[in-house]
Design a protein around this motif. Structure first.
Motif, PDB file in Angstrom:
ATOM      1  N   LEU A   1       0.836  -1.190   0.000  1.00 14.57           N
ATOM      2  CA  LEU A   1       0.000   0.000   0.000  1.00 14.57           C
ATOM      3  C   LEU A   1       0.876   1.248   0.000  1.00 14.57           C
ATOM      4  CD1 LEU A   1      -2.652  -1.108   2.650  1.00 14.57           C
ATOM      5  CD2 LEU A   1      -2.794  -1.256   0.150  1.00 14.57           C
ATOM      6  N   SER A   2       0.255   2.394  -0.216  1.00 17.56           N
ATOM      7  CA  SER A   2       1.022   3.644  -0.235  1.00 17.56           C
ATOM      8  C   SER A   2       1.675   3.924   1.108  1.00 17.56           C
ATOM      9  CB  SER A   2       0.131   4.811  -0.660  1.00 17.56           C
ATOM     10  OG  SER A   2      -0.970   4.936   0.197  1.00 17.56           O
ATOM     11  N   ASN A   3       1.166   3.304   2.189  1.00 12.99           N
ATOM     12  CA  ASN A   3       1.789   3.512   3.504  1.00 12.99           C
ATOM     13  C   ASN A   3       3.182   2.902   3.599  1.00 12.99           C
ATOM     14  OD1 ASN A   3       1.523   0.733   4.109  1.00 12.99           O
ATOM     15  ND2 ASN A   3      -0.327   1.037   5.311  1.00 12.99           N
ATOM     16  N   SER A   4       3.566   2.114   2.603  1.00 13.06           N
ATOM     17  CA  SER A   4       4.884   1.476   2.632  1.00 13.06           C
ATOM     18  C   SER A   4       5.945   2.239   1.842  1.00 13.06           C
ATOM     19  CB  SER A   4       4.784   0.051   2.070  1.00 13.06           C
ATOM     20  OG  SER A   4       4.543   0.089   0.669  1.00 13.06           O
ATOM     21  N   THR A   5       5.579   3.362   1.271  1.00 14.60           N
ATOM     22  CA  THR A   5       6.523   4.119   0.441  1.00 14.60           C
ATOM     23  C   THR A   5       7.658   4.672   1.299  1.00 14.60           C
ATOM     24  OG1 THR A   5       4.759   4.722  -1.086  1.00 14.60           O
ATOM     25  CG2 THR A   5       6.766   6.045  -1.166  1.00 14.60           C
ATOM     26  N   PRO A   6       8.891   4.348   0.939  1.00 15.24           N
ATOM     27  CA  PRO A   6      10.029   4.839   1.724  1.00 15.24           C
ATOM     28  C   PRO A   6      10.302   6.313   1.435  1.00 15.24           C
ATOM     29  CG  PRO A   6      10.819   3.649  -0.181  1.00 15.24           C
ATOM     30  CD  PRO A   6       9.312   3.508  -0.185  1.00 15.24           C
ATOM     31  N   ASP A   7      10.942   6.958   2.373  1.00 19.70           N
ATOM     32  CA  ASP A   7      11.423   8.316   2.136  1.00 19.70           C
ATOM     33  C   ASP A   7      12.684   8.220   1.294  1.00 19.70           C
ATOM     34  OD1 ASP A   7       9.450   9.516   3.727  1.00 19.70           O
ATOM     35  OD2 ASP A   7      10.642   9.245   5.542  1.00 19.70           O
ATOM     36  N   GLY A   8      12.968   9.256   0.556  1.00 22.31           N
ATOM     37  CA  GLY A   8      14.230   9.308  -0.161  1.00 22.31           C
ATOM     38  C   GLY A   8      14.126   8.986  -1.637  1.00 22.31           C
ATOM     39  N   PRO A   9      15.277   8.678  -2.237  1.00 18.77           N
ATOM     40  CA  PRO A   9      15.342   8.554  -3.691  1.00 18.77           C
ATOM     41  C   PRO A   9      14.609   7.335  -4.270  1.00 18.77           C
ATOM     42  CG  PRO A   9      17.440   7.949  -2.705  1.00 18.77           C
ATOM     43  CD  PRO A   9      16.582   8.494  -1.605  1.00 18.77           C
ATOM     44  N   TRP A  10      14.293   6.337  -3.446  1.00 16.47           N
ATOM     45  CA  TRP A  10      13.617   5.142  -3.961  1.00 16.47           C
ATOM     46  C   TRP A  10      12.104   5.303  -4.029  1.00 16.47           C
ATOM     47  CZ3 TRP A  10      16.331   1.792  -6.494  1.00 16.47           C
ATOM     48  CH2 TRP A  10      17.689   1.654  -6.196  1.00 16.47           C
ATOM     49  N   ALA A  11      11.561   6.368  -3.475  1.00 22.67           N
ATOM     50  CA  ALA A  11      10.105   6.547  -3.422  1.00 22.67           C
ATOM     51  C   ALA A  11       9.438   6.521  -4.797  1.00 22.67           C
ATOM     52  CB  ALA A  11       9.766   7.828  -2.674  1.00 22.67           C
ATOM     53  N   PRO A  12       9.935   7.237  -5.802  1.00 24.72           N
ATOM     54  CA  PRO A  12       9.250   7.203  -7.101  1.00 24.72           C
ATOM     55  C   PRO A  12       9.202   5.800  -7.718  1.00 24.72           C
ATOM     56  CG  PRO A  12      10.726   9.086  -6.989  1.00 24.72           C
ATOM     57  CD  PRO A  12      11.022   8.229  -5.787  1.00 24.72           C
ATOM     58  N   GLN A  13      10.309   5.083  -7.638  1.00 20.73           N
ATOM     59  CA  GLN A  13      10.324   3.728  -8.202  1.00 20.73           C
ATOM     60  C   GLN A  13       9.392   2.810  -7.415  1.00 20.73           C
ATOM     61  OE1 GLN A  13      14.138   1.972  -9.016  1.00 20.73           O
ATOM     62  NE2 GLN A  13      13.309  -0.082  -8.961  1.00 20.73           N
ATOM     63  N   HIS A  14       9.409   2.911  -6.105  1.00 15.94           N
ATOM     64  CA  HIS A  14       8.531   2.098  -5.268  1.00 15.94           C
ATOM     65  C   HIS A  14       7.069   2.337  -5.651  1.00 15.94           C
ATOM     66  CE1 HIS A  14       7.047   0.083  -1.642  1.00 15.94           C
ATOM     67  NE2 HIS A  14       6.212   1.101  -1.524  1.00 15.94           N
ATOM     68  N   ASN A  15       6.685   3.600  -5.763  1.00  9.41           N
ATOM     69  CA  ASN A  15       5.300   3.920  -6.100  1.00  9.41           C
ATOM     70  C   ASN A  15       4.920   3.449  -7.497  1.00  9.41           C
ATOM     71  OD1 ASN A  15       4.229   4.990  -3.739  1.00  9.41           O
ATOM     72  ND2 ASN A  15       5.187   6.962  -4.121  1.00  9.41           N
ATOM     73  N   ARG A  16       5.848   3.485  -8.415  1.00 11.91           N
ATOM     74  CA  ARG A  16       5.577   3.042  -9.777  1.00 11.91           C
ATOM     75  C   ARG A  16       5.364   1.529  -9.856  1.00 11.91           C
ATOM     76  NH1 ARG A  16      10.095   4.156 -11.875  1.00 11.91           N
ATOM     77  NH2 ARG A  16      10.800   2.120 -12.535  1.00 11.91           N
ATOM     78  N   LEU A  17       6.077   0.772  -9.011  1.00 10.19           N
ATOM     79  CA  LEU A  17       6.075  -0.684  -9.124  1.00 10.19           C
ATOM     80  C   LEU A  17       5.288  -1.424  -8.048  1.00 10.19           C
ATOM     81  CD1 LEU A  17       9.843  -1.147 -10.017  1.00 10.19           C
ATOM     82  CD2 LEU A  17       7.884  -1.176 -11.575  1.00 10.19           C
ATOM     83  N   ARG A  18       4.826  -0.764  -7.014  1.00 10.67           N
ATOM     84  CA  ARG A  18       4.270  -1.474  -5.862  1.00 10.67           C
ATOM     85  C   ARG A  18       2.979  -2.219  -6.155  1.00 10.67           C
ATOM     86  NH1 ARG A  18       0.287   1.321  -3.284  1.00 10.67           N
ATOM     87  NH2 ARG A  18       0.053   3.471  -3.985  1.00 10.67           N
ATOM     88  N   ILE A  19       2.164  -1.755  -7.078  1.00 14.56           N
ATOM     89  CA  ILE A  19       0.935  -2.449  -7.463  1.00 14.56           C
ATOM     90  C   ILE A  19       0.996  -2.717  -8.966  1.00 14.56           C
ATOM     91  CG2 ILE A  19      -1.579  -2.336  -7.644  1.00 14.56           C
ATOM     92  CD1 ILE A  19      -0.690  -2.474  -4.752  1.00 14.56           C
ATOM     93  N   GLN A  20       0.977  -4.001  -9.330  1.00 16.99           N
ATOM     94  CA  GLN A  20       1.001  -4.409 -10.729  1.00 16.99           C
ATOM     95  C   GLN A  20      -0.206  -5.313 -10.970  1.00 16.99           C
ATOM     96  OE1 GLN A  20       4.891  -5.609 -12.159  1.00 16.99           O
ATOM     97  NE2 GLN A  20       5.846  -4.489 -10.487  1.00 16.99           N
ATOM     98  N   PRO A  21      -1.341  -4.716 -11.344  1.00 13.88           N
ATOM     99  CA  PRO A  21      -2.578  -5.486 -11.457  1.00 13.88           C
ATOM    100  C   PRO A  21      -2.483  -6.722 -12.343  1.00 13.88           C
ATOM    101  CG  PRO A  21      -3.025  -3.140 -11.629  1.00 13.88           C
ATOM    102  CD  PRO A  21      -1.530  -3.309 -11.646  1.00 13.88           C
ATOM    103  N   GLU A  22      -1.796  -6.625 -13.471  1.00 16.15           N
ATOM    104  CA  GLU A  22      -1.706  -7.779 -14.375  1.00 16.15           C
ATOM    105  C   GLU A  22      -1.004  -8.949 -13.692  1.00 16.15           C
ATOM    106  OE1 GLU A  22      -0.334  -4.740 -15.156  1.00 16.15           O
ATOM    107  OE2 GLU A  22      -2.035  -3.966 -16.309  1.00 16.15           O
TER     108      GLU A  22
END
Length: 113
Positions: free
Chosen positions: A7-28
């Motif tokens: 979930l979005s509550n797991s997004t880390p602070d710092g430079p990895w946040a954008p990649q985490h948010n882009r990849l954390r949910i992959q419906p397919e």
């Protein structure tokens, strides 16, 4: 298969946040795993508002609520217990399963236990 979408509550602070948010949910990928295997979807919940994200995702995936497990987020016993009280009630009211984080309750926030 135990599938734990982040979930979005797991997004880390710092430079990895954008990649985490882009990849954390992959419906397919989630749909393929759910179609191939007996599954459970496990979500770590920090606050009641996290449930909006859970509800939206299980609706989009057409997931069976009886296969959804909610776990309170927390790194110590006190926080887990506080969150477990209201999360267990949400679980009962909405037909989800509830699971405590027994490893944290027994041994604290340690790796390898």
């Amino acid at each position: 298969m135990s599938i734990s979408p982040k979930l979005s509550n797991s997004t880390p602070d710092g430079p990895w946040a954008p990649q985490h948010n882009r990849l954390r949910i992959q419906p397919e990928a989630l749909l393929e795993l759910m179609a191939r295997y007996e599954y459970q979807l496990k979500f770590v919940i920090e606050k009641p508002d996290d449930m909006d994200e859970v509800r939206a995702l299980i609706a989009a995936l057409d997931a069976d609520r009886s296969r959804v497990i909610l776990m309170p987020e927390g790194m110590d016993r006190d926080r887990l217990r506080e969150r477990a009280v209201w999360l267990a009630e949400i679980s009962k009211q909405e037909g989800f399963r509830f699971s405590p984080r027994l490893h944290v309750d027994l041994w604290g926030n340690r790796r390898g236990v």
